[in-house]
Design a protein around this motif. Structure first.
Motif, PDB file in Angstrom:
ATOM      1  N   GLY B  61      43.467  67.324  15.082  1.00  0.00           N
ATOM      2  CA  GLY B  61      42.816  66.989  13.831  1.00  0.00           C
ATOM      3  C   GLY B  61      43.820  66.786  12.712  1.00  0.00           C
ATOM      4  O   GLY B  61      43.732  65.836  11.936  1.00  0.00           O
ATOM      5  N   VAL B  62      44.770  67.702  12.635  1.00  0.00           N
ATOM      6  CA  VAL B  62      45.800  67.575  11.609  1.00  0.00           C
ATOM      7  C   VAL B  62      46.546  66.247  11.781  1.00  0.00           C
ATOM      8  O   VAL B  62      46.836  65.543  10.806  1.00  0.00           O
ATOM      9  CB  VAL B  62      46.774  68.781  11.675  1.00  0.00           C
ATOM     10  N   ALA B  63      46.811  65.895  13.024  1.00  0.00           N
ATOM     11  CA  ALA B  63      47.513  64.640  13.292  1.00  0.00           C
ATOM     12  C   ALA B  63      46.659  63.444  12.873  1.00  0.00           C
ATOM     13  O   ALA B  63      47.146  62.517  12.220  1.00  0.00           O
ATOM     14  CB  ALA B  63      47.850  64.543  14.776  1.00  0.00           C
ATOM     15  N   ALA B  64      45.381  63.505  13.222  1.00  0.00           N
ATOM     16  CA  ALA B  64      44.495  62.378  12.923  1.00  0.00           C
ATOM     17  C   ALA B  64      44.345  62.150  11.428  1.00  0.00           C
ATOM     18  O   ALA B  64      44.078  61.043  10.973  1.00  0.00           O
ATOM     19  CB  ALA B  64      43.128  62.621  13.559  1.00  0.00           C
ATOM     20  N   SER B  65      44.540  63.221  10.662  1.00  0.00           N
ATOM     21  CA  SER B  65      44.280  63.134   9.227  1.00  0.00           C
ATOM     22  C   SER B  65      45.241  62.205   8.502  1.00  0.00           C
ATOM     23  O   SER B  65      44.971  61.796   7.371  1.00  0.00           O
ATOM     24  CB  SER B  65      44.341  64.519   8.603  1.00  0.00           C
ATOM     25  N   ALA B  66      46.361  61.848   9.119  1.00  0.00           N
ATOM     26  CA  ALA B  66      47.302  60.933   8.466  1.00  0.00           C
ATOM     27  C   ALA B  66      46.592  59.653   8.047  1.00  0.00           C
ATOM     28  O   ALA B  66      46.958  59.015   7.061  1.00  0.00           O
ATOM     29  CB  ALA B  66      48.453  60.609   9.408  1.00  0.00           C
ATOM     30  N   VAL B  67      45.547  59.319   8.787  1.00  0.00           N
ATOM     31  CA  VAL B  67      44.821  58.083   8.503  1.00  0.00           C
ATOM     32  C   VAL B  67      44.197  58.113   7.107  1.00  0.00           C
ATOM     33  O   VAL B  67      43.968  57.081   6.488  1.00  0.00           O
ATOM     34  CB  VAL B  67      43.755  57.833   9.593  1.00  0.00           C
ATOM     35  N   ASN B 123      38.780  58.131  35.158  1.00  0.00           N
ATOM     36  CA  ASN B 123      37.524  58.845  34.957  1.00  0.00           C
ATOM     37  C   ASN B 123      37.725  60.217  34.321  1.00  0.00           C
ATOM     38  O   ASN B 123      36.768  60.871  33.951  1.00  0.00           O
ATOM     39  CB  ASN B 123      36.762  58.994  36.287  1.00  0.00           C
ATOM     40  N   SER B 124      38.983  60.637  34.179  1.00  0.00           N
ATOM     41  CA  SER B 124      39.248  61.917  33.526  1.00  0.00           C
ATOM     42  C   SER B 124      39.557  61.689  32.051  1.00  0.00           C
ATOM     43  O   SER B 124      40.447  60.915  31.704  1.00  0.00           O
ATOM     44  CB  SER B 124      40.430  62.618  34.185  1.00  0.00           C
ATOM     45  N   ILE B 125      38.817  62.401  31.199  1.00  0.00           N
ATOM     46  CA  ILE B 125      39.057  62.259  29.754  1.00  0.00           C
ATOM     47  C   ILE B 125      40.457  62.747  29.399  1.00  0.00           C
ATOM     48  O   ILE B 125      41.085  62.254  28.463  1.00  0.00           O
ATOM     49  CB  ILE B 125      37.989  63.039  28.961  1.00  0.00           C
ATOM     50  N   LEU B 126      40.950  63.711  30.176  1.00  0.00           N
ATOM     51  CA  LEU B 126      42.292  64.224  29.908  1.00  0.00           C
ATOM     52  C   LEU B 126      43.345  63.126  30.031  1.00  0.00           C
ATOM     53  O   LEU B 126      44.305  63.071  29.261  1.00  0.00           O
ATOM     54  CB  LEU B 126      42.600  65.370  30.878  1.00  0.00           C
ATOM     55  N   PHE B 127      43.131  62.235  30.986  1.00  0.00           N
ATOM     56  CA  PHE B 127      44.030  61.090  31.145  1.00  0.00           C
ATOM     57  C   PHE B 127      44.043  60.263  29.862  1.00  0.00           C
ATOM     58  O   PHE B 127      45.097  59.919  29.325  1.00  0.00           O
ATOM     59  CB  PHE B 127      43.565  60.243  32.342  1.00  0.00           C
ATOM     60  N   TRP B 128      42.854  59.979  29.334  1.00  0.00           N
ATOM     61  CA  TRP B 128      42.774  59.164  28.114  1.00  0.00           C
ATOM     62  C   TRP B 128      43.346  59.911  26.917  1.00  0.00           C
ATOM     63  O   TRP B 128      43.911  59.317  26.003  1.00  0.00           O
ATOM     64  CB  TRP B 128      41.320  58.744  27.853  1.00  0.00           C
ATOM     65  N   ASP B 129      43.170  61.234  26.932  1.00  0.00           N
ATOM     66  CA  ASP B 129      43.713  62.008  25.817  1.00  0.00           C
ATOM     67  C   ASP B 129      45.231  61.899  25.789  1.00  0.00           C
ATOM     68  O   ASP B 129      45.838  61.749  24.730  1.00  0.00           O
ATOM     69  CB  ASP B 129      43.278  63.475  25.939  1.00  0.00           C
ATOM     70  N   ILE B 175      42.211  59.514  18.684  1.00  0.00           N
ATOM     71  CA  ILE B 175      42.777  60.750  19.258  1.00  0.00           C
ATOM     72  C   ILE B 175      41.813  61.914  19.103  1.00  0.00           C
ATOM     73  O   ILE B 175      41.667  62.736  19.998  1.00  0.00           O
ATOM     74  CB  ILE B 175      44.185  61.137  18.700  1.00  0.00           C
ATOM     75  N   HIS B 176      41.108  61.960  17.968  1.00  0.00           N
ATOM     76  CA  HIS B 176      40.222  63.100  17.796  1.00  0.00           C
ATOM     77  C   HIS B 176      38.900  62.898  18.521  1.00  0.00           C
ATOM     78  O   HIS B 176      38.274  63.855  18.963  1.00  0.00           O
ATOM     79  CB  HIS B 176      39.996  63.392  16.321  1.00  0.00           C
ATOM     80  N   THR B 177      38.487  61.656  18.632  1.00  0.00           N
ATOM     81  CA  THR B 177      37.251  61.379  19.370  1.00  0.00           C
ATOM     82  C   THR B 177      37.444  61.726  20.846  1.00  0.00           C
ATOM     83  O   THR B 177      36.624  62.418  21.446  1.00  0.00           O
ATOM     84  CB  THR B 177      36.873  59.892  19.219  1.00  0.00           C
ATOM     85  N   VAL B 178      38.550  61.267  21.405  1.00  0.00           N
ATOM     86  CA  VAL B 178      38.792  61.532  22.822  1.00  0.00           C
ATOM     87  C   VAL B 178      38.942  63.039  23.063  1.00  0.00           C
ATOM     88  O   VAL B 178      38.436  63.575  24.050  1.00  0.00           O
ATOM     89  CB  VAL B 178      40.023  60.743  23.322  1.00  0.00           C
ATOM     90  N   THR B 179      39.605  63.741  22.146  1.00  0.00           N
ATOM     91  CA  THR B 179      39.737  65.193  22.309  1.00  0.00           C
ATOM     92  C   THR B 179      38.371  65.869  22.255  1.00  0.00           C
ATOM     93  O   THR B 179      38.102  66.805  23.011  1.00  0.00           O
ATOM     94  CB  THR B 179      40.683  65.771  21.243  1.00  0.00           C
ATOM     95  N   ALA B 180      37.493  65.378  21.393  1.00  0.00           N
ATOM     96  CA  ALA B 180      36.131  65.940  21.349  1.00  0.00           C
ATOM     97  C   ALA B 180      35.418  65.675  22.673  1.00  0.00           C
ATOM     98  O   ALA B 180      34.691  66.529  23.168  1.00  0.00           O
ATOM     99  CB  ALA B 180      35.349  65.325  20.194  1.00  0.00           C
ATOM    100  N   PHE B 181      35.659  64.507  23.256  1.00  0.00           N
ATOM    101  CA  PHE B 181      35.015  64.154  24.525  1.00  0.00           C
ATOM    102  C   PHE B 181      35.470  65.055  25.676  1.00  0.00           C
ATOM    103  O   PHE B 181      34.758  65.196  26.671  1.00  0.00           O
ATOM    104  CB  PHE B 181      35.284  62.689  24.883  1.00  0.00           C
ATOM    105  N   ILE B 196      27.263  65.377  18.609  1.00  0.00           N
ATOM    106  CA  ILE B 196      27.893  65.396  17.285  1.00  0.00           C
ATOM    107  C   ILE B 196      29.303  65.996  17.340  1.00  0.00           C
ATOM    108  O   ILE B 196      29.972  66.140  16.317  1.00  0.00           O
ATOM    109  CB  ILE B 196      26.994  66.156  16.272  1.00  0.00           C
ATOM    110  N   MET B 197      29.769  66.311  18.548  1.00  0.00           N
ATOM    111  CA  MET B 197      31.096  66.921  18.666  1.00  0.00           C
ATOM    112  C   MET B 197      32.197  66.043  18.060  1.00  0.00           C
ATOM    113  O   MET B 197      33.017  66.526  17.280  1.00  0.00           O
ATOM    114  CB  MET B 197      31.393  67.225  20.139  1.00  0.00           C
ATOM    115  N   ALA B 198      32.210  64.762  18.398  1.00  0.00           N
ATOM    116  CA  ALA B 198      33.275  63.897  17.874  1.00  0.00           C
ATOM    117  C   ALA B 198      33.186  63.745  16.349  1.00  0.00           C
ATOM    118  O   ALA B 198      34.202  63.917  15.665  1.00  0.00           O
ATOM    119  CB  ALA B 198      33.255  62.544  18.580  1.00  0.00           C
TER     120      ALA B 198
END
Lengths: 261, 389
Positions: B61-67, B123-129, B175-181, B196-198
């Motif tokens: 989240g901290v990283a994503a906030s740069a946006v 198919n693994s979300i971890l891969f996408w993360d 990055i934060h959406t995928v981490t929520a997933f 509503i997690m993401a």
């Protein structure tokens, strides 16, 4: 300018890498355990837990658990935190926690109250653990067995988060000191720390024509194993004759361990 | 440019030394974990993710906030953020490196981490993360370093960097959406199984990250020659306020769904936080502290006069930062495991080695942040120096 050149260098190497990968795949031939001529072959392996028969069992019986854990060198760590369990005893309310079901709540529950109930990996048709594994260390065989590759597992424990049955264990510490040497099964590997393991329906015994160790150990025949796609198999027959339930069917995982209560 | 990190005041070197000592200590603990296994942590068969994955979740989240800086500056040409956009980008670099380190220390078999590359598993979300995190790290290093490099020579950013900057905006969301997933798609974990997690993740990210940045800007204003400017800090404070309001609102939406539907599997987890479950109350004090800090932060941040006063603003931002740290960094992950799928309760207590490693990774992040900020601010000071000649 130097940054751009560096970027192009890295980008070029990355593209090369993408090309090399399939070549590596082709060379890394997968080791295949060849099944002997007497191997048990099934299209859809499944297990039935006939709890009515288990009730007849004397108190404190856990032959199936012991047989499984001895056969597969499952360590006995002795504390709940680091425990490794492939098949274990729990109670009805823990095995079926979401079932506010009058059948379960009523007379069946009375007869089962505080009786141990066997739980193990459900070898789901739609296994969430397989879906989430980032390295394909857990995978589903065509005959439905959900397998674990101990050598590929990176120990991320995503599968443990995904499994709605709590059927998976991590080796939080080195399991080997917790396996008694005198009872160790030299035909089955031991694991290292940091990898996940679970029940595999005794795939290694099936390939030798043997039934799973837990099924063989239960003389009362509470555990019945067989091919669900074969209408003449013992599991098909018993499921035709008896009403059965599965754990958490509403999650869509299609578990293949059936309970007759 | 890196040579600028080797000059500085005594307090700068003292700070760097403290961080290095903490990193060394964390590393010592990590060597022990490597030798003995994850058994030296407080994690268990029932609570199989703990502090490490929590910190990872929070820091994404901290990283994503740069946006929140890049978007107004580059997309809306909001010039006020011109001085601090690079601070946001470098904060993202440090935060992503911490994320990757936390995931690595959490692995049972870290030597096999490259299996993720050898057996790509879409198919693994971890891969996408991993894909989106490494991509975001690359983008922020590339953008930050390039922009700073040309700035040093007094030139405007080169044209070719623009597409990367625009790309970094949706990438930050990803990055934060995928981490929520990672959490939101799992059957049988009622606490995480929510659409509503993401949005919740993004809401808390855009509050926590800029809050940290405000604290850093206020610190730099007081103790160094660098001044982000009150206007920029106030604009950031507005962002923190809106994001925190959204974040709290999202949690309330969650509570409505869970408690109005009365589905036990979903309620138990929140019951555990609010009052405890079957006598287990491990996280109850932390939850209420988290709630109190969230309320306090809104009380301070919503009225303009307390939001614009640097002292109260600092308190408000600290409240946001710590409230969300408790929520994302500890409770979100741990509560998902309590009760377990068999509805047994195993509580989680991080151990000393685990906390040592966690502190070490945070120190590593702050070390990287310090070095990057030192370089960035030295370039700025040099510019100011040249301009005044």
């Amino acid at each position: 300018m130097s940054t751009r050149r560096r970027f192009l260098q890295i980008a070029g190497l990355s593209v090369l890498g993408l090309g090399v990968k399939p070549a590596c795949d082709a060379m890394a031939a997968e080791p295949k355990v060849s099944a002997g001529p007497e191997a048990l072959v099934g299209k859809r392996w499944a297990m039935v837990v006939d709890q009515k028969k288990c009730i007849k069992e004397e108190e404190g019986c856990k032959k199936c658990v012991d047989a499984c854990h001895l056969t597969h060198n499952v360590p006995n760590i002795g504390n709940a935190k680091d425990d490794v369990k492939w098949i274990w005893q729990t109670t009805l309310e823990h095995a079926f926690p979401d079932s506010q079901n009058p059948v379960l709540e009523g007379y069946i529950k009375d007869s089962l109250k505080n009786r141990p109930l066997i739980v193990l990996c459900n070898h789901c048709d739609n296994p969430p653990c397989v879906r989430v594994c980032p390295v394909q260390a857990t995978f589903r065989r065509p005959d439905g067995i959900v397998m674990m590759d101990y050598h590929r597992c990176i120990g991320c424990r995503f599968c443990m988060a995904a499994c709605p049955y709590g059927a998976r264990s991590l080796n939080w510490r080195d399991p080997r000191p917790f396996i008694k040497t005198e009872t160790m099964n030299l035909e089955y590997p031991t694991r290292t720390r940091g990898v996940v393991e679970k029940c595999t329906f005794c795939f290694e015994r099936l390939s030798k024509g043997l039934k799973p160790a837990c099924v063989e150990a239960c003389k009362e025949k509470c555990l019945i194993f067989g091919d669900l796609e074969d209408p003449k198999s013992e599991v098909s027959e018993i499921l035709r004759k008896n009403p059965s339930i599965q754990r958490k069917p509403h999650l869509g995982t299609r578990p293949q361990v059936y309970y007759i209560l | 440019m890196l040579e600028k990190a080797f000059t500085g005041s005594k307090s700068y070197f003292l700070w760097v030394a403290i961080l290095l000592i903490l990193i060394g200590m964390g590393f010592q603990f990590y060597l022990r974990q490597l030798a003995l296994g994850l058994g030296i942590t407080g994690m268990s068969r029932d609570v199989s993710w703990g502090l490490y994955i929590g910190q990872f979740t929070y820091l994404v989240g901290v990283a994503a906030s740069a946006v929140m800086l890049v978007l107004p500056y580059y997309l809306h040409n909001y010039k006020v953020f011109g001085k601090i956009t690079i601070l946001g980008e470098f904060l993202a670099v440090a935060a992503v490196i911490m994320c990757i380190t936390f995931v690595t220390v959490d692995l049972g078999q870290p030597s096999r981490v490259f299996n993720v590359m050898l057996y790509p598993t879409p198919n693994s979300i971890l891969f996408w993360d991993i894909m989106v995190l490494s991509g975001y790290l690359f983008l922020n290093i590339l953008i930050g370093w390039t922009v700073l490099g040309v700035e040093k020579r007094g030139a405007p950013p080169p044209k070719w960097i623009k597409p990367f900057i625009y790309l970094s905006i949706p990438w930050a969301i990803s990055i934060h959406t995928v981490t929520a997933f990672l959490f939101a798609g799992l059957p049988g974990r009622g606490f995480w199984l929510t659409a509503i997690m993401a949005p919740r993740f993004l809401g808390s990210a855009f509050a926590a990250g800029p809050a940290l940045l405000i604290l850093i800007c206020l610190f730099l204003r007081k103790y160094t020659k660098f001044d982000a400017g009150l206007e920029a800090i106030r604009a950031l404070a507005k962002i923190v306020t809106y994001a925190m309001v959204a974040s709290v609102f999202f949690v309330l939406c969650e509570l409505f769904t869970v408690y109005y539907s009365q589905i036990p599997d979903h309620m138990y987890h929140f019951d555990y936080l609010f009052t405890g479950l079957h006598g287990h109350t491990g996280l109850v004090p932390l939850w209420w502290l988290c709630v109190a800090l969230a309320v306090l932060s809104l009380v301070i941040l919503i009225p303009p006069n307390t939001r614009n006063n640097p002292t109260t603003l600092a308190i408000g931002c600290a409240a946001v930062f710590f409230s969300l740290w408790m929520e994302k960094g500890i409770m979100l992950v741990v509560t998902g495991y309590i009760p377990s799928p068999l509805e047994t309760i195993t509580e989680y207590h991080p151990t000393i080695p685990e906390m040592g490693i966690t502190l070490g990774v945070w120190a590593l992040g702050f070390f990287i942040l310090t070095i990057l900020y030192k370089v960035a601010l030295s370039v700025r000071e040099q510019e100011i120096g040249e301009a005044s000649h």
